[in-house]
Design a protein around this motif. Sequence first.
Motif, PDB file in Angstrom:
ATOM      1  N   PHE A 170       0.892  -1.040   0.074  1.00 34.91           N
ATOM      2  CA  PHE A 170      -0.094  -0.007   0.008  1.00 34.91           C
ATOM      3  C   PHE A 170       0.799   1.112  -0.046  1.00 34.91           C
ATOM      4  CE2 PHE A 170      -2.908  -3.053   2.758  1.00 34.91           C
ATOM      5  CZ  PHE A 170      -3.409  -3.564   1.532  1.00 34.91           C
ATOM      6  N   GLY A 171       2.310   1.216  -0.240  1.00 39.39           N
ATOM      7  CA  GLY A 171       2.942   2.263  -0.324  1.00 39.39           C
ATOM      8  C   GLY A 171       3.794   2.403   0.749  1.00 39.39           C
ATOM      9  N   HIS A 172       3.839   1.521   1.708  1.00 39.56           N
ATOM     10  CA  HIS A 172       4.565   1.644   3.051  1.00 39.56           C
ATOM     11  C   HIS A 172       5.936   0.771   2.880  1.00 39.56           C
ATOM     12  CE1 HIS A 172       1.535   3.642   5.325  1.00 39.56           C
ATOM     13  NE2 HIS A 172       0.479   2.705   4.775  1.00 39.56           N
ATOM     14  N   SER A 173       6.949   1.328   3.077  1.00 36.99           N
ATOM     15  CA  SER A 173       8.161   0.807   2.841  1.00 36.99           C
ATOM     16  C   SER A 173       8.721  -0.268   3.982  1.00 36.99           C
ATOM     17  CB  SER A 173       9.372   1.756   2.904  1.00 36.99           C
ATOM     18  OG  SER A 173      10.830   1.052   2.637  1.00 36.99           O
ATOM     19  N   GLY A 307     -12.467   0.808  18.313  1.00 31.45           N
ATOM     20  CA  GLY A 307     -12.575  -0.547  17.620  1.00 31.45           C
ATOM     21  C   GLY A 307     -11.673  -0.671  16.455  1.00 31.45           C
ATOM     22  N   VAL A 308     -11.138   0.243  15.881  1.00 32.74           N
ATOM     23  CA  VAL A 308     -10.127   0.152  14.787  1.00 32.74           C
ATOM     24  C   VAL A 308      -9.090   1.324  14.881  1.00 32.74           C
ATOM     25  CG1 VAL A 308     -12.032  -0.443  13.332  1.00 32.74           C
ATOM     26  CG2 VAL A 308     -11.580   2.040  13.486  1.00 32.74           C
ATOM     27  N   GLU A 309      -8.075   1.025  14.315  1.00 39.58           N
ATOM     28  CA  GLU A 309      -7.039   1.906  14.304  1.00 39.58           C
ATOM     29  C   GLU A 309      -6.512   2.229  12.852  1.00 39.58           C
ATOM     30  OE1 GLU A 309      -2.719   0.671  15.085  1.00 39.58           O
ATOM     31  OE2 GLU A 309      -4.051  -1.250  16.252  1.00 39.58           O
ATOM     32  N   TRP A 310      -6.066   3.390  12.576  1.00 39.17           N
ATOM     33  CA  TRP A 310      -5.462   3.639  11.238  1.00 39.17           C
ATOM     34  C   TRP A 310      -4.264   3.166  11.071  1.00 39.17           C
ATOM     35  CZ3 TRP A 310      -2.122   7.806   9.835  1.00 39.17           C
ATOM     36  CH2 TRP A 310      -2.175   8.141   8.394  1.00 39.17           C
ATOM     37  N   PHE A 311      -3.880   2.900   9.787  1.00 39.28           N
ATOM     38  CA  PHE A 311      -2.337   2.151   9.569  1.00 39.28           C
ATOM     39  C   PHE A 311      -1.517   3.620   9.258  1.00 39.28           C
ATOM     40  CE2 PHE A 311       0.962   0.037   7.448  1.00 39.28           C
ATOM     41  CZ  PHE A 311       1.193  -0.730   8.240  1.00 39.28           C
ATOM     42  N   LYS A 312      -0.503   3.717  10.253  1.00 38.80           N
ATOM     43  CA  LYS A 312       0.676   4.830   9.713  1.00 38.80           C
ATOM     44  C   LYS A 312       1.945   4.696   9.462  1.00 38.80           C
ATOM     45  CE  LYS A 312       2.033   9.006  12.249  1.00 38.80           C
ATOM     46  NZ  LYS A 312       1.955   9.602  13.768  1.00 38.80           N
ATOM     47  N   GLU A 313       2.344   5.367   8.514  1.00 38.35           N
ATOM     48  CA  GLU A 313       3.759   5.089   8.167  1.00 38.35           C
ATOM     49  C   GLU A 313       4.651   5.185   9.382  1.00 38.35           C
ATOM     50  OE1 GLU A 313       4.663   8.585   5.774  1.00 38.35           O
ATOM     51  OE2 GLU A 313       4.663   9.928   7.500  1.00 38.35           O
ATOM     52  N   LYS A 314       5.890   4.332   9.115  1.00 44.52           N
ATOM     53  CA  LYS A 314       6.830   4.524  10.266  1.00 44.52           C
ATOM     54  C   LYS A 314       7.827   5.804   9.985  1.00 44.52           C
ATOM     55  CE  LYS A 314       9.312   0.918  11.302  1.00 44.52           C
ATOM     56  NZ  LYS A 314      10.349  -0.136  11.345  1.00 44.52           N
ATOM     57  N   SER A 319       5.626   7.560   3.262  1.00 43.42           N
ATOM     58  CA  SER A 319       4.498   6.551   2.520  1.00 43.42           C
ATOM     59  C   SER A 319       3.838   7.579   1.476  1.00 43.42           C
ATOM     60  CB  SER A 319       3.724   5.940   3.509  1.00 43.42           C
ATOM     61  OG  SER A 319       2.794   5.234   2.496  1.00 43.42           O
ATOM     62  N   ASN A 320       3.633   6.932   0.219  1.00 42.02           N
ATOM     63  CA  ASN A 320       2.877   7.827  -0.717  1.00 42.02           C
ATOM     64  C   ASN A 320       1.323   7.422  -0.296  1.00 42.02           C
ATOM     65  OD1 ASN A 320       2.022   5.072  -1.694  1.00 42.02           O
ATOM     66  ND2 ASN A 320       2.854   5.307  -3.704  1.00 42.02           N
ATOM     67  N   TYR A 321       1.089   6.795   0.773  1.00 42.18           N
ATOM     68  CA  TYR A 321      -0.015   6.528   0.998  1.00 42.18           C
ATOM     69  C   TYR A 321      -1.262   6.088   0.126  1.00 42.18           C
ATOM     70  CZ  TYR A 321       0.668   7.766   6.016  1.00 42.18           C
ATOM     71  OH  TYR A 321       1.221   7.815   7.298  1.00 42.18           O
ATOM     72  N   TRP A 322      -0.972   5.246  -0.808  1.00 41.85           N
ATOM     73  CA  TRP A 322      -1.698   4.835  -2.066  1.00 41.85           C
ATOM     74  C   TRP A 322      -2.774   4.305  -1.702  1.00 41.85           C
ATOM     75  CZ3 TRP A 322      -2.128  -0.692  -3.750  1.00 41.85           C
ATOM     76  CH2 TRP A 322      -3.120  -0.757  -5.093  1.00 41.85           C
ATOM     77  N   LEU A 323      -3.123   3.311  -0.894  1.00 39.58           N
ATOM     78  CA  LEU A 323      -4.290   2.966  -0.225  1.00 39.58           C
ATOM     79  C   LEU A 323      -4.246   3.134   1.248  1.00 39.58           C
ATOM     80  CD1 LEU A 323      -5.563  -0.314  -1.890  1.00 39.58           C
ATOM     81  CD2 LEU A 323      -6.067   2.077  -2.247  1.00 39.58           C
ATOM     82  N   ASN A 324      -5.072   3.596   1.942  1.00 37.18           N
ATOM     83  CA  ASN A 324      -5.016   3.764   3.326  1.00 37.18           C
ATOM     84  C   ASN A 324      -5.933   2.676   3.898  1.00 37.18           C
ATOM     85  OD1 ASN A 324      -4.132   6.598   4.308  1.00 37.18           O
ATOM     86  ND2 ASN A 324      -5.522   7.209   2.393  1.00 37.18           N
TER      87      ASN A 324
END
Length: 393
Positions: A170-173, A307-314, A319-324
């Motif tokens: 998803f664009g995360h290295s 109940g959910v967490e948003w996935f974040k770059e390190k 990241s290009n955050y292609w898909l969140n």
Amino acid sequence: MNNKHLSLRIVEAFRQVLPADKSSFVPLHEPAFKGREWDYVKECLDTGWVSSVGKYVDRFERDLADYTGSPFAIAVVNGTAALHISLLIAGIQAGDEVLIPSLTFVATANAVSYIGATPHFVDVARDTMGLDPYKLEAYLRDIVHVQSNGQSFNRITGRRIAAVVPMHTFGHSVELDYLVEVCERFGLTIVEDAAESLGTFYKGRHTGTYGKLAAISFNGNKIITTGGGGAILTADENIAKQVKHMTTTAKKPHRWAYDHDQIGYNYRLPNINAALGCAQLEQLPEMLHKKRQLAYRYEAIFAQVEGVEWFKEKEDGSSNYWLNALLLEKPDEQLRNSILDFTNDNGFMTRPIWTPMHRMAIYDHCPRMDLSVTEELELRVINIPSGSDLFHN
């Protein structure tokens, strides 16, 4: 919190972030044509230069090399073709094993199979969703015999383990520095599947520039598109020449003779597609800005949703955050599916992550390590609308 309540909270969060027109369906990711696409494509039509030779192919390759910092970029028909050729040029042979994440799009495994090699599935890290170099190192110490020539062989199957293909999910290295160390230790070639990561940097260096070769995709759903298309990155001039030769049916240069000196592939990108890519690449910085702003808005809104967490770059990457992506608190297939149903029913396209490769009938016989993180993430990850045009001030 019951399933319906969490699904409702997610839809309410979407409505706070995304365009207000409730009558339209918000796609996961669609192309945006806001630059000179019409002008460049029309020039190809007007001049007749629409096939695999033309100024836009040359320009697209130069612009892509300049942007990524790769000395060479060779444009091809799609990302899968790019990966196929990259593996061939890297010396992968029939009968070899190639280490790839099980949590990937099927094209990664298919490209290995085209050569007659065997995908060998490895696990991913929770914080990148990409190949875990630390877990890989421990696994290789258990199963690999390194010969005096530096090549690694699988003690169980007897096959050579020739390469590692990290995929930047998803664009995360992937954590590339340590992966490079591990591969050097075991004599493994890195071929990066950077299909999703144009515009992603790891410690200030663009993904796709760490391996011997790398593949990028410009499919219609990627951050920029050429319609269909891909590219191969490499720092080696001789390799770049080999790639261009092999992807042009291995035809020897001549004014009129048809002489081909090896089995080649008709994989070159047409000029008309490259024209589209040139116009898209001009807009990439603005697209990246909009995608990051969208990501920041998601981060703020979903911090308030239990109940959910948003996935974040390190912190060591951009990241290009292609898909969140959202992560459920724990693996729960029923909850995941109910959220997918509810969000799509309410006009917001969401998708699960891919079915892991080791659970597909076509690949369930392949060697694999413990894949517990992969199996966990399969039931936790939900992709959410991510197009650059979804950000509005």
